[in-house]
Design a protein around this motif. Structure first.
Motif, PDB file in Angstrom:
ATOM      1  N   PRO A   1      91.245 110.424 -59.407  1.00  0.00           N
ATOM      2  CA  PRO A   1      92.195 111.197 -58.590  1.00  0.00           C
ATOM      3  C   PRO A   1      92.910 110.347 -57.547  1.00  0.00           C
ATOM      4  N   LEU A   2      92.227 109.330 -57.036  1.00  0.00           N
ATOM      5  CA  LEU A   2      92.819 108.444 -56.042  1.00  0.00           C
ATOM      6  C   LEU A   2      94.128 107.852 -56.547  1.00  0.00           C
ATOM      7  N   TRP A   3      94.134 107.380 -57.797  1.00  0.00           N
ATOM      8  CA  TRP A   3      95.322 106.696 -58.322  1.00  0.00           C
ATOM      9  C   TRP A   3      96.402 107.666 -58.777  1.00  0.00           C
ATOM     10  N   HIS A   4      96.034 108.926 -58.929  1.00  0.00           N
ATOM     11  CA  HIS A   4      97.045 109.949 -59.196  1.00  0.00           C
ATOM     12  C   HIS A   4      97.675 110.437 -57.893  1.00  0.00           C
ATOM     13  N   GLY A   5      96.894 110.511 -56.854  1.00  0.00           N
ATOM     14  CA  GLY A   5      97.341 111.119 -55.612  1.00  0.00           C
ATOM     15  C   GLY A   5      98.101 110.200 -54.681  1.00  0.00           C
ATOM     16  N   LEU A   6      97.951 108.874 -54.853  1.00  0.00           N
ATOM     17  CA  LEU A   6      98.628 107.912 -53.987  1.00  0.00           C
ATOM     18  C   LEU A   6      99.651 107.143 -54.805  1.00  0.00           C
ATOM     19  N   SER A   7     100.926 107.334 -54.462  1.00  0.00           N
ATOM     20  CA  SER A   7     102.008 106.647 -55.165  1.00  0.00           C
ATOM     21  C   SER A   7     102.832 105.912 -54.124  1.00  0.00           C
ATOM     22  N   PHE A   8     102.795 104.582 -54.161  1.00  0.00           N
ATOM     23  CA  PHE A   8     103.345 103.783 -53.078  1.00  0.00           C
ATOM     24  C   PHE A   8     104.726 103.226 -53.406  1.00  0.00           C
ATOM     25  N   HIS A   9     105.545 103.048 -52.355  1.00  0.00           N
ATOM     26  CA  HIS A   9     106.844 102.400 -52.505  1.00  0.00           C
ATOM     27  C   HIS A   9     106.984 101.195 -51.595  1.00  0.00           C
ATOM     28  N   HIS A  10     106.593 101.340 -50.333  1.00  0.00           N
ATOM     29  CA  HIS A  10     106.720 100.232 -49.389  1.00  0.00           C
ATOM     30  C   HIS A  10     105.412  99.452 -49.303  1.00  0.00           C
ATOM     31  N   SER A  11     105.491  98.154 -49.544  1.00  0.00           N
ATOM     32  CA  SER A  11     104.302  97.310 -49.452  1.00  0.00           C
ATOM     33  C   SER A  11     103.650  97.406 -48.082  1.00  0.00           C
ATOM     34  N   GLU A  12     104.479  97.531 -47.043  1.00  0.00           N
ATOM     35  CA  GLU A  12     103.996  97.442 -45.669  1.00  0.00           C
ATOM     36  C   GLU A  12     103.460  98.777 -45.138  1.00  0.00           C
ATOM     37  N   ALA A  13     103.560  99.860 -45.913  1.00  0.00           N
ATOM     38  CA  ALA A  13     103.138 101.176 -45.440  1.00  0.00           C
ATOM     39  C   ALA A  13     101.630 101.222 -45.203  1.00  0.00           C
ATOM     40  N   VAL A  14     101.224 102.111 -44.314  1.00  0.00           N
ATOM     41  CA  VAL A  14      99.799 102.302 -44.042  1.00  0.00           C
ATOM     42  C   VAL A  14      99.386 103.674 -44.556  1.00  0.00           C
ATOM     43  N   LEU A  15      98.112 103.829 -44.828  1.00  0.00           N
ATOM     44  CA  LEU A  15      97.595 105.133 -45.223  1.00  0.00           C
ATOM     45  C   LEU A  15      97.711 106.106 -44.054  1.00  0.00           C
ATOM     46  N   THR A  16      98.145 107.311 -44.336  1.00  0.00           N
ATOM     47  CA  THR A  16      98.192 108.331 -43.291  1.00  0.00           C
ATOM     48  C   THR A  16      96.783 108.860 -43.028  1.00  0.00           C
ATOM     49  N   LYS A  17      96.638 109.551 -41.916  1.00  0.00           N
ATOM     50  CA  LYS A  17      95.345 110.148 -41.580  1.00  0.00           C
ATOM     51  C   LYS A  17      94.912 111.121 -42.672  1.00  0.00           C
ATOM     52  N   GLU A  18      95.879 111.897 -43.154  1.00  0.00           N
ATOM     53  CA  GLU A  18      95.567 112.878 -44.208  1.00  0.00           C
ATOM     54  C   GLU A  18      95.098 112.180 -45.483  1.00  0.00           C
ATOM     55  N   GLU A  19      95.751 111.063 -45.851  1.00  0.00           N
ATOM     56  CA  GLU A  19      95.354 110.341 -47.055  1.00  0.00           C
ATOM     57  C   GLU A  19      93.969 109.731 -46.905  1.00  0.00           C
ATOM     58  N   ARG A  20      93.645 109.250 -45.725  1.00  0.00           N
ATOM     59  CA  ARG A  20      92.312 108.672 -45.493  1.00  0.00           C
ATOM     60  C   ARG A  20      91.217 109.721 -45.625  1.00  0.00           C
ATOM     61  N   ILE A  21      91.522 110.928 -45.186  1.00  0.00           N
ATOM     62  CA  ILE A  21      90.542 112.007 -45.296  1.00  0.00           C
ATOM     63  C   ILE A  21      90.413 112.473 -46.743  1.00  0.00           C
ATOM     64  N   ARG A  22      91.537 112.612 -47.416  1.00  0.00           N
ATOM     65  CA  ARG A  22      91.523 113.133 -48.793  1.00  0.00           C
ATOM     66  C   ARG A  22      90.957 112.119 -49.780  1.00  0.00           C
ATOM     67  N   TYR A  23      91.219 110.822 -49.526  1.00  0.00           N
ATOM     68  CA  TYR A  23      90.767 109.778 -50.452  1.00  0.00           C
ATOM     69  C   TYR A  23      89.985 108.711 -49.690  1.00  0.00           C
ATOM     70  N   PRO A  24      88.769 109.028 -49.266  1.00  0.00           N
ATOM     71  CA  PRO A  24      87.983 108.073 -48.465  1.00  0.00           C
ATOM     72  C   PRO A  24      87.683 106.772 -49.208  1.00  0.00           C
ATOM     73  N   ALA A  25      87.674 106.810 -50.543  1.00  0.00           N
ATOM     74  CA  ALA A  25      87.408 105.582 -51.311  1.00  0.00           C
ATOM     75  C   ALA A  25      88.510 104.556 -51.124  1.00  0.00           C
ATOM     76  N   ALA A  26      89.703 105.003 -50.677  1.00  0.00           N
ATOM     77  CA  ALA A  26      90.808 104.067 -50.485  1.00  0.00           C
ATOM     78  C   ALA A  26      90.668 103.255 -49.205  1.00  0.00           C
ATOM     79  N   VAL A  27      89.925 103.764 -48.240  1.00  0.00           N
ATOM     80  CA  VAL A  27      89.864 103.136 -46.921  1.00  0.00           C
ATOM     81  C   VAL A  27      89.336 101.702 -46.973  1.00  0.00           C
ATOM     82  N   PRO A  28      88.189 101.439 -47.609  1.00  0.00           N
ATOM     83  CA  PRO A  28      87.753 100.038 -47.662  1.00  0.00           C
ATOM     84  C   PRO A  28      88.646  99.149 -48.525  1.00  0.00           C
ATOM     85  N   LEU A  29      89.363  99.746 -49.484  1.00  0.00           N
ATOM     86  CA  LEU A  29      90.209  98.946 -50.375  1.00  0.00           C
ATOM     87  C   LEU A  29      91.433  98.381 -49.667  1.00  0.00           C
TER      88      LEU A  29
END
Length: 350
Positions: free
Chosen positions: A223-251
């Motif tokens: 689900p992580l790779w379905h739910g996060l679709s990136f465009h800007h290399s420099e973007a940061v994870l939002t607070k909502e994304e960190r909560i919804r996809y905690p596995a992304a935080v250490p990555l």
């Protein structure tokens, strides 16, 4: 590092020299010659900036040339309802704390499921599945078949457009995963991509993303790779994304190759590795083609067979989209064109 091949760079001097009838013929000839290149190579760069005409005259010339390309494509079998869409100018967004931005590979028109299978290759495919999301898109709801950009201002930075051979990437992934392509490799690839996109649509209530991600299109299930679709290399994870996809935080702390800058770029590197077997750095070495554009150049690419991005664009960079679009991507003409596109061709060339 791979740059635009010579055959995809078009000299436009004939468009402004000689009698009017000769200039009109030169434009038709240029458009006709570019059509094959756009399908074989994936894109073309028209060096209008070298004519030093000024922005207004260069814009007029670019728009006229885009119309001739549309006519040349229709003459070769593209759908007759395909139209030229002149969208609003787009200023380059640069994330806070950075002097330039880099766009990761993507297709234009996030509501559209891009290179979906033609009914000629997948008779059970429903054209309604070509719309991945019906709101929140950046541009218009029209389905972008060919992506053109006029550059009235290249701004600061390198201002380089990047292209990636999406059909080549798909073929490579099929080989790496040992998927039997059978006698018709293009049809197999089309059906495989279609199955992946259909699963992404079915799982939208779970992942909530209106744009099919790079990994999801290549069959990643998490689900992580379905739910996060990136465009800007420099973007940061939002607070909502960190909560919804905690596995992304250490990555986001370190990527697979150890070289990527920006949280989104580091996450994308992990995703690319899982999907293709290559880190983002390795993927770029293998697939990235750099298309530098000077002020007033026109770049034109096949939006379905190619991914594109942008390397180190500054906040002063402005693009004006000149896309060839359809409002409803369906019907016999569209299906024939789509099947031919999977084969890097046009119906009239088959």
């Amino acid at each position: 590092m791979i740059f635009t091949p010579t055959e995809a760079q078009f000299d436009c001097a004939g468009l402004v020299s000689g009698p009017r009838d000769r200039r009109e013929q030169a434009m038709d000839d240029l458009a006709g010659a570019s059509v094959d290149v756009i399908h074989r190579v994936g894109f073309a760069v028209f060096r209008i900036g070298r004519l030093r005409l000024g922005v207004e005259e260069s814009r007029r010339l670019s728009t006229a040339l885009a119309e001739r390309i549309r006519a040349a494509l229709i003459a070769r079998g593209a759908p007759a309802k395909m139209r030229l869409e002149i969208d609003r100018p787009q200023q380059t967004y640069v994330p806070e704390g950075f002097s330039t931005r880099t766009l990761l590979p993507h297709h234009d028109g996030q509501h559209c499921s891009y290179l979906t299978p033609s009914l000629q290759d997948a008779p059970d495919w429903d054209p309604a599945w070509r719309e991945f999301g019906s709101s929140g898109y950046t541009t218009t709801p029209a389905h972008k078949m060919y992506q053109g950009i006029f550059l009235p201002d290249v701004g600061e930075g390198l201002s380089v457009t990047t292209y990636y051979d999406w059909l080549g990437v798909i073929d490579d992934v099929l080989d790496r995963r040992g998927i039997d392509a059978g006698d018709d490799r293009s049809a197999t690839a089309a059906r495989w991509i279609g199955d992946n996109l259909r699963r992404g649509l079915e799982r939208q209530p779970e992942h909530g993303c209106a744009y099919p991600s790079f990994g999801a299109m290549l069959g990643l299930e998490e689900p992580l790779w379905h739910g996060l679709s990136f465009h800007h290399s420099e973007a940061v994870l939002t607070k909502e994304e960190r909560i919804r996809y905690p596995a992304a935080v250490p990555l986001v702390q370190r990527c697979a190759c150890g070289e990527c800058e920006g949280e989104a770029a580091r996450l994308f590197c992990h995703q690319v590795l899982m999907a293709t077997g290559l880190t983002w750095t390795q993927f770029r070495r293998r697939w990235e083609v750099l298309a530098p554009g000077e002020q007033c150049d026109l770049l034109f690419g096949h939006n379905l067979t190619m991914l594109h991005g942008g390397l180190a664009g500054g906040p002063g960079r402005v693009i004006e989209p000149l896309c060839l679009v359809m409002d409803t991507p369906a019907g016999p003409e569209y299906e024939r064109w789509l099947a031919a596109s999977w084969r890097r061709s046009l119906p009239g060339a088959q």
